[in-house]
Design a protein around this motif. Structure first.
Motif, PDB file in Angstrom:
ATOM      1  N   ILE A   1       2.643  -7.682  -1.309  1.00 40.28           N
ATOM      2  CA  ILE A   1       2.786  -6.475  -0.286  1.00 40.28           C
ATOM      3  C   ILE A   1       4.213  -6.683  -0.028  1.00 40.28           C
ATOM      4  O   ILE A   1       4.611  -5.726   0.309  1.00 40.28           O
ATOM      5  N   GLU A   2       4.499  -7.942   0.391  1.00 41.49           N
ATOM      6  CA  GLU A   2       6.094  -8.155   1.018  1.00 41.49           C
ATOM      7  C   GLU A   2       7.053  -7.534  -0.029  1.00 41.49           C
ATOM      8  O   GLU A   2       7.800  -7.021   0.546  1.00 41.49           O
ATOM      9  N   ILE A   3       6.706  -7.872  -1.275  1.00 39.24           N
ATOM     10  CA  ILE A   3       7.946  -7.347  -2.070  1.00 39.24           C
ATOM     11  C   ILE A   3       7.961  -5.869  -2.465  1.00 39.24           C
ATOM     12  O   ILE A   3       8.860  -5.199  -2.871  1.00 39.24           O
ATOM     13  N   CYS A   4       6.673  -5.031  -2.435  1.00 37.29           N
ATOM     14  CA  CYS A   4       6.599  -3.659  -2.987  1.00 37.29           C
ATOM     15  C   CYS A   4       7.396  -2.867  -2.496  1.00 37.29           C
ATOM     16  O   CYS A   4       7.382  -2.638  -1.029  1.00 37.29           O
ATOM     17  N   PRO A   5       8.373  -2.274  -2.984  1.00 35.79           N
ATOM     18  CA  PRO A   5       9.363  -1.270  -2.452  1.00 35.79           C
ATOM     19  C   PRO A   5       9.099  -0.038  -2.119  1.00 35.79           C
ATOM     20  O   PRO A   5       9.659   0.677  -1.153  1.00 35.79           O
ATOM     21  N   THR A   6       7.626   0.295  -2.494  1.00 33.20           N
ATOM     22  CA  THR A   6       7.277   1.761  -1.914  1.00 33.20           C
ATOM     23  C   THR A   6       6.115   1.458  -0.888  1.00 33.20           C
ATOM     24  O   THR A   6       5.499   2.472  -0.377  1.00 33.20           O
ATOM     25  N   GLY A   7       5.596   0.147  -0.684  1.00 33.38           N
ATOM     26  CA  GLY A   7       4.351   0.272   0.160  1.00 33.38           C
ATOM     27  C   GLY A   7       3.058   0.348  -0.398  1.00 33.38           C
ATOM     28  O   GLY A   7       2.215   0.793   0.319  1.00 33.38           O
TER      29      GLY A   7
ATOM     30  N   LEU B   1       1.591   5.667  -4.943  1.00 34.19           N
ATOM     31  CA  LEU B   1       3.001   5.384  -4.300  1.00 34.19           C
ATOM     32  C   LEU B   1       3.601   4.385  -5.467  1.00 34.19           C
ATOM     33  O   LEU B   1       4.486   4.033  -5.111  1.00 34.19           O
ATOM     34  N   CYS B   2       2.771   3.898  -6.624  1.00 35.31           N
ATOM     35  CA  CYS B   2       3.200   3.076  -7.343  1.00 35.31           C
ATOM     36  C   CYS B   2       4.073   3.456  -8.424  1.00 35.31           C
ATOM     37  O   CYS B   2       3.820   4.343  -8.944  1.00 35.31           O
ATOM     38  N   ILE B   3       5.409   3.013  -8.419  1.00 37.02           N
ATOM     39  CA  ILE B   3       6.202   3.579  -9.428  1.00 37.02           C
ATOM     40  C   ILE B   3       6.546   2.627 -10.632  1.00 37.02           C
ATOM     41  O   ILE B   3       7.157   2.751 -11.581  1.00 37.02           O
TER      42      ILE B   3
ATOM     43  N   CYS C   1       7.198  -0.471 -11.104  1.00 40.12           N
ATOM     44  CA  CYS C   1       8.618  -1.343 -11.062  1.00 40.12           C
ATOM     45  C   CYS C   1       8.347  -2.834 -11.580  1.00 40.12           C
ATOM     46  O   CYS C   1       9.006  -3.732 -12.064  1.00 40.12           O
TER      47      CYS C   1
ATOM     48  N   LEU D   1       7.711  -5.438  -9.749  1.00 38.36           N
ATOM     49  CA  LEU D   1       8.007  -6.530  -8.914  1.00 38.36           C
ATOM     50  C   LEU D   1       6.842  -7.429  -8.640  1.00 38.36           C
ATOM     51  O   LEU D   1       7.089  -8.772  -8.593  1.00 38.36           O
TER      52      LEU D   1
ATOM     53  N   MET E   1      11.215   8.069  -2.302  1.00 37.01           N
ATOM     54  CA  MET E   1      11.001   7.243  -1.264  1.00 37.01           C
ATOM     55  C   MET E   1      12.178   7.611  -0.058  1.00 37.01           C
ATOM     56  O   MET E   1      11.903   7.098   1.040  1.00 37.01           O
TER      57      MET E   1
ATOM     58  N   ARG F   1      14.922   4.208   0.439  1.00 37.37           N
ATOM     59  CA  ARG F   1      14.250   4.223   1.721  1.00 37.37           C
ATOM     60  C   ARG F   1      15.514   3.966   2.766  1.00 37.37           C
ATOM     61  O   ARG F   1      15.227   4.470   3.904  1.00 37.37           O
TER      62      ARG F   1
ATOM     63  N   ASN G   1       9.786  -4.661   5.012  1.00 34.99           N
ATOM     64  CA  ASN G   1       8.805  -5.020   5.566  1.00 34.99           C
ATOM     65  C   ASN G   1       8.812  -3.911   6.716  1.00 34.99           C
ATOM     66  O   ASN G   1       7.555  -3.385   7.201  1.00 34.99           O
TER      67      ASN G   1
ATOM     68  N   CYS H   1       7.867  -0.590   5.928  1.00 32.81           N
ATOM     69  CA  CYS H   1       6.318  -0.664   5.624  1.00 32.81           C
ATOM     70  C   CYS H   1       5.480  -0.603   6.896  1.00 32.81           C
ATOM     71  O   CYS H   1       4.640   0.231   6.848  1.00 32.81           O
TER      72      CYS H   1
END
Ligand SMILES: Cc1cc2nc3c(=O)[nH]c(=O)nc-3n(C[C@H](O)[C@H](O)[C@H](O)COP(=O)(O)OP(=O)(O)OC[C@H]3O[C@@H](n4cnc5c(N)ncnc54)[C@H](O)[C@@H]3O)c2cc1C
Lengths: 185, 459
Positions: A69-75, A92-94, A96, A98, B15, B303, B451, B454
């Motif tokens: 969750i922390e690393i996901c760049p798109t949420g 929302l998943c591109i 990537c 990570l 984004m 973003r 974060n 987010c």
């Protein structure tokens, strides 16, 4: 999370019923004979891993502070609230990857179909309806269990207190190990 | 009401749009995209493998998501001009040409495939695959074909090669230099080449193909004066930034040829931002601006660009490039700098071999890796790591990621990495580059910042 999946590895036969149930639940047809013919083959979100002589069914741990969750760049990876499992919003998943890099348990995968990330969602829809996840339901020996944290802590307390009794008893020969050792001589 | 126009509807552009809408829920956000529908580029190999048949199969940022943020999408449509004086863009599409006014704009036009200059590379039968339309042609061409030659060195070229093997084709893989040259060390490349060759991918290494031959369309390629018959040649030789729009309106480019930006993703022109494969981005360790065309950085930069376009003041502390993929049963991880990228930013690094106590699948429960590298700077801080594994390499990769992100001290890190159950050994290999000290390493603010956005999104 108020409920978690726990595994009693002593009971796991590595029969992989859980894997099949998981893949079937994520198939298009949801019918075993048809699912086996699908292309791509239905993917399972959990696996029984061989660890030495044991089989260990492993699914997403739904970590409290989850690195994915922390690393996901798109949420895209998120949880609805503190009590919910970690899920992927594919829209929302591109792709990537990570999250795959930072998961300590290696339980995230590339979805074959659209290459969005897929993972165990603890069968969230079933949970909401009061049912247990598919892997839990499928396990013939009860090795995989869905339990509340209260149940876990309670049984841990019991185990711990029994151990205290055993250990304190060892010197006085009251019970358990010490007695047996004596008797063995 | 602030008007934000985003040019490009993929990872970076979408984004940026979402971030702008999150930052200022009253902003009027419009995305203009040439794509028929938004899709994740990494879904393209699934099309080639035959798992999906249209871009919607890998669709992202659907109408519902955009609706939630009140983002308007104009597609397929092309921005043909940016007028920085009148603050308008010309949009051609939906059967008309319209002028859209903006208070701020984000350029996220991505990249386009490089086609190496090889005699005959303009022939029919030579394909690229950075868009679904391009990949669709590959699907048609490989319906009957028995052989294909893929030219490239990176993950995406390898993914396409694997997808074609899955369809039963004989696949040759041509790399001029070595596999994954940019992101792994030479001996890791060599190791992978050997493994891939064993898995049936026919490697043509060390020299570019010298000719794409045939009367009219492709019939063969020549590699090291050997002729290989094929009707299909696929160029996966990387991307170049799409900068023509930006150049036309006087926006400065960086030394890499991509759009020059600052840490707020602003271009040389006020109120115009850029992110993704069309722009440079700051490197986490050195703070220098580099060209890193990967989706993860594109989305993060998008973003920041979007929030600033909506009136924010977000700043990047630098991005950490981290990539992983699974190719022909090998899990490959590359985090932060390799000697190749370190040289580009003048960073002196020391490379060490990282060896797992067991190799192969002997100790299956514990996970393992085949080969690993640890790169440190002159202060002994970890600036890069690479790992190849066939079994649960992610068990180590996440620790390596944390170490690079925080610029951990090597010795301290190894103590943590080596638990009583496992003992890793490392050997010093080489020191490369000139000596330049690195500032700013060991900052996880970038992550923190992500974060924050987010959380905002969730509220
Ligand atoms: C097969 C494949 C696999 C990949 N795998 C990974 C991976 O595993 N991890 C990773 O991090 N990255 C991966 N990438 C890279 C990643 O997909 C790109 O870095 C990412 O898509 C870049 O996003 P972008 O928004 O900058 O540009 P792009 O995705 O290139 O999109 C550019 C957008 O701009 C639009 N556009 C361009 N010019 C105009 C114009 N004049 N008017 C209107 N619209 C315009 C296009 O239509 C498009 O919507 C992969 C790429 C490919 C092709």
């Amino acid at each position: 999370m108020d409920k978690i999946i726990i595994v009693d590895i002593e009971k796991c036969l590595a029969c992989k019923s859980c894997e099949i149930a998981c893949a079937l639940a994520h198939s298009r047809s949801k019918i075993l004979s048809e699912a086996a013919q699908e292309s791509p083959k239905p993917q399972r979100m959990m696996a029984v891993e061989a660890a030495g002589e044991y089989g260990v069914p492993i699914q997403c741990r739904h970590c409290e502070s989850a690195p994915c969750i922390e690393i996901c760049p798109t949420g895209a990876i998120h949880r609805e609230d503190e009590q919910s499992p970690v899920v992927v919003e594919a829209d929302l998943c591109i792709g990537c990857k990570l999250c795959m890099l930072v998961c300590p348990f290696g339980v995230l995968k590339i979805g074959k179909e659209g290459r969005a990330i897929i993972k165990c969602d603890m069968c969230y829809e079933r949970l909401k309806e009061g049912m247990v996840p598919e892997c839990v339901e499928a396990c013939p020996t009860g090795a995989i269990k869905l339990v509340s944290l209260e149940e876990v802590t309670k049984s841990r307390r019991k185990e711990a207190s029994e151990q205290i009794v055993r250990e304190s008893g060892s010197g006085k020969g009251r019970q358990g190990k010490a007695k047996r050792v004596k008797g063995g001589k | 009401m602030r008007k934000v126009v985003v040019i490009g509807g993929s990872a970076a552009g979408m984004m940026a749009a979402i971030s702008a809408a999150v930052y200022d829920s009253n902003a009027d956000v419009t995305v203009v995209s040439r794509d028929l529908t938004a899709y994740r580029r990494p879904g393209i190999p699934a099309l080639v493998a035959g798992y999906i048949s249209d871009p919607a199969g890998a669709g992202v940022f659907a109408g519902e998501t955009l609706g939630q943020y009140k983002i308007r999408l104009i597609c397929p449509a092309e921005v043909t001009n940016i007028n920085v004086k009148t603050k308008t863009v010309s949009v051609q599409g939906e059967g008309k040409i319209q002028e859209l006014g903006f208070d701020s704009a984000v350029i996220a036009t991505g990249g386009y495939p490089i086609i190496p200059k090889i005699p005959g590379s303009e022939k029919k039968g030579v394909y690229t695959f950075t868009t679904f339309e391009g990949a669709q042609e590959i699907v048609e061409a490989t319906r009957e074909a028995e052989t294909a030659v893929v030219v490239g060195a990176g993950f995406v070229a390898l993914e396409i090669a694997e997808s074609l093997m899955h369809k039963g084709l004989d696949v040759y893989f041509n790399v001029r230099s070595r596999i994954l040259r940019k992101i792994v060390e030479p001996d890791v490349s060599e190791f992978l080449s050997r493994r891939f060759d064993k898995s049936g991918l026919k490697m043509l290494i060390g020299e570019a193909i010298s000719e794409v031959g045939g009367a009219g369309s492709v019939e063969y390629v020549v590699h090291k004066s050997k002729k290989i018959s094929t009707k299909v040649v696929i160029m996966g030789t990387g991307v170049k930034p799409s900068v023509s729009l930006a150049e036309k309106c006087g926006i400065a480019l960086g030394s890499s040829g991509a759009i020059k930006v600052d840490n707020r993703m602003q271009t040389s022109v006020a109120d115009i931002y850029a992110a993704g494969d069309c722009a440079e981005s700051p490197d986490l360790g050195t703070g220098r601006f580099v060209y890193s065309p990967v989706g993860s950085i594109g989305a993060m930069a998008g973003r920041i660009a979007g929030a600033n376009a909506a009136g924010g003041n977000e700043e990047s502390k630098g991005f950490l490039r981290a990539q992983t993929d699974e190719i022909l049963g090998m899990q490959i991880f590359s985090i932060g700098h390799s000697t190749t990228t370190a040289k580009e930013v003048n960073l002196a690094v020391t490379v060490r071999d990282l060896r797992a106590p067991v190799s192969g699948q002997d100790d299956r429960g514990a996970g393992s890796f085949e080969t690993g590298k640890l790169l440190t700077d002159i202060d002994n801080r970890i600036v890069g790591a690479q790992l190849v594994s066939v079994y649960h390499g992610s068990q180590y990769a996440w620790q390596l990621y944390q170490a690079v992100l925080r610029g951990k001290d090597r010795e301290k890190f190894l103590k943590e990495f080596n638990s009583p159950r496992r003992k890793f050994t490392e050997t010093m290999l080489a020191t490369a580059g000139s000596t330049i000290s690195v500032e700013n390493v060991g900052d996880d603010n970038a992550l923190r910042w992500q974060n924050k956005l987010c959380q905002k999104q969730e509220q």
